[in-house]
Write an enzyme that holds these catalytic residues in place. Structure first.
Site, PDB file in Angstrom:
ATOM      1  N   GLU A   1      10.602   1.762   9.764  1.00  0.00           N
ATOM      2  CA  GLU A   1      11.542   2.844   9.418  1.00  0.00           C
ATOM      3  C   GLU A   1      10.783   4.140   9.647  1.00  0.00           C
ATOM      4  O   GLU A   1       9.842   4.438   8.905  1.00  0.00           O
ATOM      5  CB  GLU A   1      11.969   2.749   7.952  1.00  0.00           C
ATOM      6  CG  GLU A   1      12.692   1.473   7.574  1.00  0.00           C
ATOM      7  CD  GLU A   1      14.070   1.361   8.177  1.00  0.00           C
ATOM      8  OE1 GLU A   1      14.613   2.388   8.618  1.00  0.00           O
ATOM      9  OE2 GLU A   1      14.581   0.235   8.250  1.00  0.00           O
TER      10      GLU A   1
ATOM     11  N   GLY B   1       3.674   4.629  13.140  1.00  0.00           N
ATOM     12  CA  GLY B   1       4.430   3.406  13.417  1.00  0.00           C
ATOM     13  C   GLY B   1       4.066   2.836  14.783  1.00  0.00           C
ATOM     14  O   GLY B   1       3.877   1.620  14.931  1.00  0.00           O
TER      15      GLY B   1
ATOM     16  N   CYS C   1      13.433  11.531   5.742  1.00  0.00           N
ATOM     17  CA  CYS C   1      13.642  11.006   7.100  1.00  0.00           C
ATOM     18  C   CYS C   1      15.078  11.258   7.534  1.00  0.00           C
ATOM     19  O   CYS C   1      15.360  11.445   8.702  1.00  0.00           O
ATOM     20  CB  CYS C   1      13.321   9.518   7.140  1.00  0.00           C
ATOM     21  SG  CYS C   1      14.242   8.579   5.926  1.00  0.00           S
TER      22      CYS C   1
ATOM     23  N   GLU D   1      -1.352   7.453  -0.156  1.00  0.00           N
ATOM     24  CA  GLU D   1      -2.479   7.747  -1.036  1.00  0.00           C
ATOM     25  C   GLU D   1      -2.218   8.925  -1.978  1.00  0.00           C
ATOM     26  O   GLU D   1      -2.840   9.019  -3.033  1.00  0.00           O
ATOM     27  CB  GLU D   1      -3.763   7.977  -0.215  1.00  0.00           C
ATOM     28  CG  GLU D   1      -3.633   8.912   0.972  1.00  0.00           C
ATOM     29  CD  GLU D   1      -3.107   8.239   2.258  1.00  0.00           C
ATOM     30  OE1 GLU D   1      -2.322   7.277   2.147  1.00  0.00           O
ATOM     31  OE2 GLU D   1      -3.476   8.695   3.346  1.00  0.00           O
TER      32      GLU D   1
ATOM     33  N   GLY E   1       7.203   5.286   7.633  1.00  0.00           N
ATOM     34  CA  GLY E   1       6.322   6.442   7.776  1.00  0.00           C
ATOM     35  C   GLY E   1       6.646   7.165   9.073  1.00  0.00           C
ATOM     36  O   GLY E   1       7.765   7.069   9.578  1.00  0.00           O
TER      37      GLY E   1
ATOM     38  N   GLU F   1      10.594  16.427  14.576  1.00  0.00           N
ATOM     39  CA  GLU F   1      10.811  16.348  13.139  1.00  0.00           C
ATOM     40  C   GLU F   1       9.876  17.340  12.441  1.00  0.00           C
ATOM     41  O   GLU F   1       8.674  17.338  12.686  1.00  0.00           O
ATOM     42  CB  GLU F   1      10.494  14.926  12.645  1.00  0.00           C
ATOM     43  CG  GLU F   1      10.772  14.738  11.186  1.00  0.00           C
ATOM     44  CD  GLU F   1      10.419  13.332  10.703  1.00  0.00           C
ATOM     45  OE1 GLU F   1       9.290  12.885  10.945  1.00  0.00           O
ATOM     46  OE2 GLU F   1      11.282  12.690  10.083  1.00  0.00           O
TER      47      GLU F   1
ATOM     48  N   LYS G   1       0.842  -1.200   0.000  1.00  0.00           N
ATOM     49  CA  LYS G   1       0.000   0.000   0.000  1.00  0.00           C
ATOM     50  C   LYS G   1       0.876   1.249   0.000  1.00  0.00           C
ATOM     51  O   LYS G   1       1.498   1.590   1.009  1.00  0.00           O
ATOM     52  CB  LYS G   1      -0.911   0.043   1.239  1.00  0.00           C
ATOM     53  CG  LYS G   1      -1.980   1.133   1.079  1.00  0.00           C
ATOM     54  CD  LYS G   1      -2.513   1.670   2.372  1.00  0.00           C
ATOM     55  CE  LYS G   1      -1.743   2.837   2.904  1.00  0.00           C
ATOM     56  NZ  LYS G   1      -1.786   4.051   2.080  1.00  0.00           N
TER      57      LYS G   1
HETATM   58  P1  NAD Z   1       2.529   8.547   7.608  1.00  0.00           P
HETATM   59  O1  NAD Z   1       2.927   7.800   8.829  1.00  0.00           O
HETATM   60  O2  NAD Z   1       1.452   9.534   7.708  1.00  0.00           O
HETATM   61  O3  NAD Z   1       2.076   7.545   6.448  1.00  0.00           O
HETATM   62  C1  NAD Z   1       2.897   6.487   6.026  1.00  0.00           C
HETATM   63  C2  NAD Z   1       2.028   5.402   5.437  1.00  0.00           C
HETATM   64  O4  NAD Z   1       1.201   4.873   6.466  1.00  0.00           O
HETATM   65  C3  NAD Z   1       1.080   5.878   4.334  1.00  0.00           C
HETATM   66  O5  NAD Z   1       0.979   4.885   3.341  1.00  0.00           O
HETATM   67  C4  NAD Z   1      -0.231   6.023   5.076  1.00  0.00           C
HETATM   68  O6  NAD Z   1      -1.366   5.873   4.245  1.00  0.00           O
HETATM   69  C5  NAD Z   1      -0.147   4.865   6.051  1.00  0.00           C
HETATM   70  N1  NAD Z   1      -0.994   5.009   7.233  1.00  0.00           N
HETATM   71  C6  NAD Z   1      -1.507   6.141   7.767  1.00  0.00           C
HETATM   72  N2  NAD Z   1      -2.272   5.838   8.841  1.00  0.00           N
HETATM   73  C7  NAD Z   1      -2.243   4.492   8.983  1.00  0.00           C
HETATM   74  C8  NAD Z   1      -2.817   3.587   9.905  1.00  0.00           C
HETATM   75  N3  NAD Z   1      -3.593   4.003  10.900  1.00  0.00           N
HETATM   76  N4  NAD Z   1      -2.558   2.266   9.762  1.00  0.00           N
HETATM   77  C9  NAD Z   1      -1.754   1.825   8.770  1.00  0.00           C
HETATM   78  N5  NAD Z   1      -1.190   2.642   7.855  1.00  0.00           N
HETATM   79  C10 NAD Z   1      -1.415   3.964   7.963  1.00  0.00           C
HETATM   80  O7  NAD Z   1       3.890   9.164   7.051  1.00  0.00           O
HETATM   81  P2  NAD Z   1       4.060  10.098   5.791  1.00  0.00           P
HETATM   82  O8  NAD Z   1       3.544  11.437   6.181  1.00  0.00           O
HETATM   83  O9  NAD Z   1       3.556   9.450   4.551  1.00  0.00           O
HETATM   84  O10 NAD Z   1       5.655  10.132   5.678  1.00  0.00           O
HETATM   85  C11 NAD Z   1       6.429  10.961   6.438  1.00  0.00           C
HETATM   86  C12 NAD Z   1       7.072  10.225   7.594  1.00  0.00           C
HETATM   87  O11 NAD Z   1       7.766   9.068   7.136  1.00  0.00           O
HETATM   88  C13 NAD Z   1       8.111  11.059   8.291  1.00  0.00           C
HETATM   89  O12 NAD Z   1       7.970  10.959   9.679  1.00  0.00           O
HETATM   90  C14 NAD Z   1       9.425  10.436   7.851  1.00  0.00           C
HETATM   91  O13 NAD Z   1      10.485  10.651   8.724  1.00  0.00           O
HETATM   92  C15 NAD Z   1       9.062   9.017   7.726  1.00  0.00           C
HETATM   93  N6  NAD Z   1       9.989   8.323   6.818  1.00  0.00           N
HETATM   94  C16 NAD Z   1      10.916   7.472   7.339  1.00  0.00           C
HETATM   95  C17 NAD Z   1      11.828   6.840   6.514  1.00  0.00           C
HETATM   96  C18 NAD Z   1      12.849   5.890   7.070  1.00  0.00           C
HETATM   97  O14 NAD Z   1      13.350   5.077   6.304  1.00  0.00           O
HETATM   98  N7  NAD Z   1      13.172   5.931   8.353  1.00  0.00           N
HETATM   99  C19 NAD Z   1      11.801   7.080   5.152  1.00  0.00           C
HETATM  100  C20 NAD Z   1      10.849   7.952   4.647  1.00  0.00           C
HETATM  101  C21 NAD Z   1       9.931   8.558   5.496  1.00  0.00           C
END
Ligand code: NAD
Length: 506
Positions: free
Chosen positions: A268, A251, A302, A196, A246, A399, A193
């Site tokens: 991650e 997480g 990230c 979006e 994410g 962050e 997934k």
């Molecule tokens: P997010 O946590 O909002 O979303 C990440 C993913 O999770 C998306 O696909 C989203 O649809 C899904 N998601 C949202 N709510 C969910 C739920 N309740 N259950 C399951 N899945 C759900 O993050 P984002 O805004 O898309 O990305 C930014 C974040 O990602 C930042 O905090 C960044 O640091 C982190 N990030 C980390 C790495 C790494 O490798 N450490 C790499 C890239 C981004």
């Protein structure tokens, strides 16, 4: 070849192709959502409709998980020879390279990042598929021939099963390629997934996977909301492992929601990564890395170097040099080849960034450069540098995920390390000094998954990547990357007659 940028025609609805139409990939078939819902994506740089997707709901997620379960339990994928899986993964890498310009264009349209950067990421992702192919042939367990004459033991590596892969919007294609090929190399099946708002390149990957000969049900792709489709994947008993990239907040939620099924979870998450600049650094290189480290991908990274910790003796001069260079950063249309920094990916993220800057201002930091939305159409933000930041301020610990650099100061190496380790995160860091003792001592004491020395934001498929503390659980990439998607089984063989446990009295 991508045609050269022409501001008169770039993103002109008359000259651009109609929006990409993406569907769900379930059990080897492209399909619409059960309830026929659809989701639209507009480019953050231009506001133009660039893609329309079938939007999955819970019944679609259940069907995709069922297909992945069936493909795992009935095969043939988990039982194929490593060489055969490697062959298909290499075909995928070739397919990615063959379509790299279309993939790069889609990434820039949906994410807002410069086209040349997207292209480099797509090519880097193809390399990850190649690397995973090499691991598919090298995955093996272990044996023990040292346990006595009556025992031979085998340690087997078995694919863990169905993997749920959830990815964010900042590096959509690169991040799915840090996970999926390694899960496939191990013999797992998957439900993927993407975020979006940037689903396009992951759906296009589905087309490449089918062309490369991946069997039906082995990879299923769902475009949909995290709170709906993501949740369904996290809590489903037939998903054996979750690989999530994410935010730390989501997480943590995922860990809580997955607890009922005790699936393996790899995370991650976020970072607040320090670059420590000592007075004896290579000045030009450190200034350049400070600017690149925060503004690359508009800071939506990230690994972004969002904290610069500078030794007192040079702190003011270094801040001046960073501000001067930051003024020269070229923010603009992702399709203009002079652009270094494109658009912020979503309106919501832009508001979040601006709120962080305002909070920092109120807490006493100085907005030495930028701080506002750019006055032009599209979601653009000024490169922003905050000076006078102290460790007690929220901006020093949270962050931001945007082009906002916080500058802090330190006196000694001990203070620098203490400051570097003073957040809940531990993803990456950098040390800048020409003294090898300083570099190694700091690198050993910083609590982060990656420490760069006299460089920043470099990566290789061979090198593990991941975070300490609230930056995540587990590591991606490196030679153990496929092993992460396995279970370990001990097969204990007894040779010859076994001594009875029940010995009758003499
Ligand atoms: P997010 O946590 O909002 O979303 C990440 C993913 O999770 C998306 O696909 C989203 O649809 C899904 N998601 C949202 N709510 C969910 C739920 N309740 N259950 C399951 N899945 C759900 O993050 P984002 O805004 O898309 O990305 C930014 C974040 O990602 C930042 O905090 C960044 O640091 C982190 N990030 C980390 C790495 C790494 O490798 N450490 C790499 C890239 C981004």
């Amino acid at each position: 070849m991508t045609p050269p940028y022409d501001p008169r025609t770039a993103m002109n609805p008359q000259t651009n192709p109609p929006p990409y139409q993406g569907r769900l990939l379930i059990d080897g078939q492209w399909c619409d959502a059960a309830d026929a819902r659809r989701l639209e994506r507009r480019s953050p740089a231009h506001g133009q409709l660039v893609a329309v997707y079938a939007e999955a709901g819970v019944p679609d997620a259940q069907r995709a998980i069922g297909a992945a379960r069936q493909a795992f339990d009935k095969g043939p994928w988990p039982l194929l020879k490593g060489a055969e899986r490697a062959r298909i993964l290499r075909h995928v890498a070739d397919g990615i390279l063959a379509r790299r310009h279309a993939l790069a264009r889609m990434e820039s349209l949906e994410n807002g990042k410069p086209l040349a950067q997207s292209l480099a990421e797509i090519e880097g992702a193809a390399d990850l598929w190649q690397y995973a192919a090499s691991l598919a042939r090298n995955l093996h367990g272990d044996s023990y021939n040292t346990l006595g004459a009556a025992t031979l033991a085998l340690v087997l590596r078995e694919p863990i099963g169905v993997v749920g892969i959830i990815t964010p919007w900042n590096f959509p294609f690169l991040i799915v390629s840090q996970k999926l090929p390694f899960a496939l190399a191990a013999g797992c099946t998957a439900v993927v997934k993407p975020a979006e708002v940037t689903s396009g390149t992951t759906v296009m990957l589905g087309e490449i996977l089918l062309e490369a000969g991946i069997p039906a049900g082995v990879v299923n792709i769902l475009v949909g909301q995290g709170a709906v489709v993501g949740e369904a994947m996290v809590s489903h008993p037939d998903v054996d492992m979750l690989s999530f990239t994410g935010s730390t907040a989501v997480g943590k939620q995922a860990v809580a929601r997955s607890a009922a099924t005790l699936k393996k979870v790899a995370l991650e998450l976020g970072g607040k990564n320090p670059q420590i600049v000592f007075a004896d650094c290579d000045w030009e290189a450190a200034v350049d890395a400070a600017v690149y480290g925060i503004f690359f991908n508009a800071g939506q990274c990230c690994n972004s170097g969002s904290r610069i910790l500078v030794q007192d003796a040079v702190a003011d001069k270094f801040a001046e040099a960073v501000i001067a260079r930051s003024r020269q950063v070229r923010v603009g249309d992702p399709f203009d080849e002079r652009t270094q920094v494109g658009a912020i990916t979503t309106e919501r993220q832009l508001h979040t960034i601006l709120a962080h800057v305002e909070g920092a201002r109120q807490a006493g930091a100085t907005v030495a450069l930028g701080g506002a939305r750019l006055d032009r159409p599209g979601l653009y933000m000024e490169p922003t540098v905050l000076t006078g930041v102290t460790r007690d301020m929220a901006i020093a610990r949270q962050e931001v995920f945007g082009p906002v650099l916080s500058m802090l100061r330190f006196g000694t190496l001990d203070e620098a390390v203490d400051l570097a380790n003073s957040t809940l995160y531990g993803l990456s860091a950098a040390v800048w000094s020409q003294d090898i003792n300083t570099c190694i001592t700091a690198a050993r004491r910083i609590e982060a998954g990656t420490v760069w020395v006299n460089t920043f934001l470099e990566g290789h498929a061979e090198l593990p990547f991941g975070g300490y503390r609230e930056s995540g659980i587990g590591r991606e990439l490196g030679r153990f990357a496929a092993e992460d998607y396995t279970e370990t089984k001990t097969v204990h063989l007894h040779l010859g007659a076994r001594t009875d446990w029940y010995l009758p009295p003499a």
